[in-house]
Design an enzyme around this catalytic site. Structure first.
Site, PDB file in Angstrom:
ATOM      1  N   LYS A  46     151.300 -57.404  10.949  1.00 33.37           N
ATOM      2  CA  LYS A  46     150.663 -58.669  11.351  1.00 33.37           C
ATOM      3  C   LYS A  46     151.579 -59.870  11.076  1.00 33.37           C
ATOM      4  O   LYS A  46     152.590 -59.750  10.365  1.00 33.37           O
ATOM      5  CB  LYS A  46     149.327 -58.801  10.621  1.00 33.37           C
ATOM      6  CG  LYS A  46     148.312 -57.717  10.996  1.00 33.37           C
ATOM      7  CD  LYS A  46     146.939 -58.010  10.401  1.00 33.37           C
ATOM      8  CE  LYS A  46     145.938 -56.932  10.777  1.00 33.37           C
ATOM      9  NZ  LYS A  46     144.562 -57.290  10.318  1.00 33.37           N
ATOM     10  N   TYR A  73     140.778 -56.519  19.908  1.00 29.91           N
ATOM     11  CA  TYR A  73     139.723 -56.505  18.885  1.00 29.91           C
ATOM     12  C   TYR A  73     138.324 -56.633  19.484  1.00 29.91           C
ATOM     13  O   TYR A  73     137.401 -57.071  18.795  1.00 29.91           O
ATOM     14  CB  TYR A  73     139.974 -57.622  17.880  1.00 29.91           C
ATOM     15  CG  TYR A  73     141.050 -57.312  16.852  1.00 29.91           C
ATOM     16  CD1 TYR A  73     140.904 -56.254  15.958  1.00 29.91           C
ATOM     17  CD2 TYR A  73     142.202 -58.088  16.757  1.00 29.91           C
ATOM     18  CE1 TYR A  73     141.871 -55.972  15.003  1.00 29.91           C
ATOM     19  CE2 TYR A  73     143.183 -57.819  15.807  1.00 29.91           C
ATOM     20  CZ  TYR A  73     143.009 -56.760  14.927  1.00 29.91           C
ATOM     21  OH  TYR A  73     143.956 -56.482  13.978  1.00 29.91           O
ATOM     22  N   PHE A 118     133.804 -63.182  11.820  1.00 32.18           N
ATOM     23  CA  PHE A 118     135.219 -63.462  11.560  1.00 32.18           C
ATOM     24  C   PHE A 118     136.089 -63.350  12.819  1.00 32.18           C
ATOM     25  O   PHE A 118     137.305 -63.512  12.746  1.00 32.18           O
ATOM     26  CB  PHE A 118     135.765 -62.546  10.458  1.00 32.18           C
ATOM     27  CG  PHE A 118     135.609 -61.061  10.733  1.00 32.18           C
ATOM     28  CD1 PHE A 118     136.518 -60.375  11.535  1.00 32.18           C
ATOM     29  CD2 PHE A 118     134.558 -60.344  10.172  1.00 32.18           C
ATOM     30  CE1 PHE A 118     136.390 -59.019  11.794  1.00 32.18           C
ATOM     31  CE2 PHE A 118     134.411 -58.976  10.425  1.00 32.18           C
ATOM     32  CZ  PHE A 118     135.331 -58.317  11.246  1.00 32.18           C
ATOM     33  N   ARG A 128     146.313 -44.860   7.099  1.00 31.46           N
ATOM     34  CA  ARG A 128     145.276 -45.642   6.417  1.00 31.46           C
ATOM     35  C   ARG A 128     145.432 -45.546   4.898  1.00 31.46           C
ATOM     36  O   ARG A 128     145.200 -46.524   4.179  1.00 31.46           O
ATOM     37  CB  ARG A 128     143.879 -45.234   6.892  1.00 31.46           C
ATOM     38  CG  ARG A 128     143.646 -45.718   8.329  1.00 31.46           C
ATOM     39  CD  ARG A 128     142.254 -45.471   8.829  1.00 31.46           C
ATOM     40  NE  ARG A 128     141.242 -46.347   8.256  1.00 31.46           N
ATOM     41  CZ  ARG A 128     140.987 -47.577   8.693  1.00 31.46           C
ATOM     42  NH1 ARG A 128     141.684 -48.118   9.670  1.00 31.46           N
ATOM     43  NH2 ARG A 128     140.016 -48.276   8.133  1.00 31.46           N
ATOM     44  N   THR A 133     140.981 -52.674   3.461  1.00 25.99           N
ATOM     45  CA  THR A 133     141.083 -53.855   4.340  1.00 25.99           C
ATOM     46  C   THR A 133     141.256 -55.134   3.527  1.00 25.99           C
ATOM     47  O   THR A 133     142.075 -55.988   3.870  1.00 25.99           O
ATOM     48  CB  THR A 133     139.806 -53.972   5.209  1.00 25.99           C
ATOM     49  OG1 THR A 133     139.643 -52.751   5.935  1.00 25.99           O
ATOM     50  CG2 THR A 133     139.912 -55.129   6.187  1.00 25.99           C
ATOM     51  N   ARG A 144     148.916 -53.070   1.587  1.00 29.55           N
ATOM     52  CA  ARG A 144     148.128 -54.303   1.436  1.00 29.55           C
ATOM     53  C   ARG A 144     148.149 -54.814   0.006  1.00 29.55           C
ATOM     54  O   ARG A 144     148.207 -56.030  -0.229  1.00 29.55           O
ATOM     55  CB  ARG A 144     146.709 -54.078   1.945  1.00 29.55           C
ATOM     56  CG  ARG A 144     146.666 -54.093   3.488  1.00 29.55           C
ATOM     57  CD  ARG A 144     145.375 -53.540   4.003  1.00 29.55           C
ATOM     58  NE  ARG A 144     145.217 -53.723   5.446  1.00 29.55           N
ATOM     59  CZ  ARG A 144     144.373 -53.008   6.185  1.00 29.55           C
ATOM     60  NH1 ARG A 144     143.643 -52.054   5.617  1.00 29.55           N
ATOM     61  NH2 ARG A 144     144.277 -53.232   7.477  1.00 29.55           N
ATOM     62  N   ASN A 195     146.144 -59.652   6.128  1.00 35.06           N
ATOM     63  CA  ASN A 195     146.204 -58.407   5.348  1.00 35.06           C
ATOM     64  C   ASN A 195     147.329 -57.466   5.791  1.00 35.06           C
ATOM     65  O   ASN A 195     147.246 -56.259   5.644  1.00 35.06           O
ATOM     66  CB  ASN A 195     144.835 -57.714   5.315  1.00 35.06           C
ATOM     67  CG  ASN A 195     144.395 -57.181   6.670  1.00 35.06           C
ATOM     68  OD1 ASN A 195     144.993 -57.505   7.694  1.00 35.06           O
ATOM     69  ND2 ASN A 195     143.365 -56.372   6.670  1.00 35.06           N
ATOM     70  N   HIS A 209     147.579 -53.503  10.497  1.00 35.60           N
ATOM     71  CA  HIS A 209     146.424 -52.866  11.131  1.00 35.60           C
ATOM     72  C   HIS A 209     146.784 -51.409  11.382  1.00 35.60           C
ATOM     73  O   HIS A 209     147.941 -51.107  11.693  1.00 35.60           O
ATOM     74  CB  HIS A 209     146.089 -53.526  12.474  1.00 35.60           C
ATOM     75  CG  HIS A 209     145.130 -52.713  13.307  1.00 35.60           C
ATOM     76  ND1 HIS A 209     143.775 -52.760  13.114  1.00 35.60           N
ATOM     77  CD2 HIS A 209     145.345 -51.791  14.275  1.00 35.60           C
ATOM     78  CE1 HIS A 209     143.189 -51.898  13.955  1.00 35.60           C
ATOM     79  NE2 HIS A 209     144.131 -51.301  14.664  1.00 35.60           N
ATOM     80  N   GLU A 253     144.009 -47.706  21.504  1.00 34.14           N
ATOM     81  CA  GLU A 253     144.911 -48.758  21.015  1.00 34.14           C
ATOM     82  C   GLU A 253     146.364 -48.496  21.436  1.00 34.14           C
ATOM     83  O   GLU A 253     147.093 -49.431  21.765  1.00 34.14           O
ATOM     84  CB  GLU A 253     144.779 -48.873  19.494  1.00 34.14           C
ATOM     85  CG  GLU A 253     143.406 -49.390  19.075  1.00 34.14           C
ATOM     86  CD  GLU A 253     143.229 -49.496  17.576  1.00 34.14           C
ATOM     87  OE1 GLU A 253     144.175 -49.187  16.807  1.00 34.14           O
ATOM     88  OE2 GLU A 253     142.137 -49.906  17.147  1.00 34.14           O
TER      89      GLU A 253
END
Ligand code: CMP
Length: 140
Positions: A10, A50, A58, A86, A92, A103, A113, A116, A127
């Protein structure tokens, strides 16, 4: 099983100049980068990516953040890739992320964060196709 998953570094992590450190974690965990591109997402691209969160409170902040600077988008391939990625990312909310996760080490907040990752093989398929044509993947 060998899976593919969509990963995004990100804008906060790109700005921190830790793309390489994050790629090293993927590679050390046995995940291979089989496609990648840097991209500054438009509002429409971020909203479409998203879309499942469109009704969440949010959503506006998420789209604003994801369009605030360039991101690095990659497809990771490997054994159990969705869950492996993950686990590498951590929770998250970085305040809840286990020590040693991406993270915990690089993220500041639940919005900024760092990364993704697809949450299932079903969302991974959607995706990956959202960002890459089949001909752009280089399995090896
Ligand atoms: P990501 O995995 O990219 O998917 C949606 C993002 O929304 C998530 O990471 C967070 O960065 C962001 N977000 C902000 N607030 C929340 C929240 N309360 N719950 C889940 N995700 C949130």
């Amino acid at each position: 099983a060998i899976e593919r998953t969509l990963s995004i570094i990100k804008p906060d992590a790109v700005a921190k100049n830790v793309i390489g450190e994050i790629y090293t974690r993927f590679e050390k965990a046995g995940l291979k980068v089989v496609a990648s591109k840097m991209k500054h997402l438009s509002q429409k691209e971020a909203e479409g990516f998203y879309a499942e969160h469109a009704e969440r409170p949010f959503f506006g902040a998420l789209v604003e953040f994801m369009t605030s600077g360039p991101v690095m988008v990659q497809v990771l391939e490997g054994e159990n890739a969705v869950l492996t990625n993950r686990d590498l990312m951590g929770a998250t909310n970085p305040k809840e992320a286990d020590a040693g996760t991406i993270r915990a080490d690089f993220a500041e907040s639940i919005d900024a964060n760092a990364v993704h990752g697809s949450d299932s093989t079903t969302s991974a398929a959607r995706e990956v196709a959202y960002f890459f044509a089949a001909t752009e993947l280089c399995p090896r």
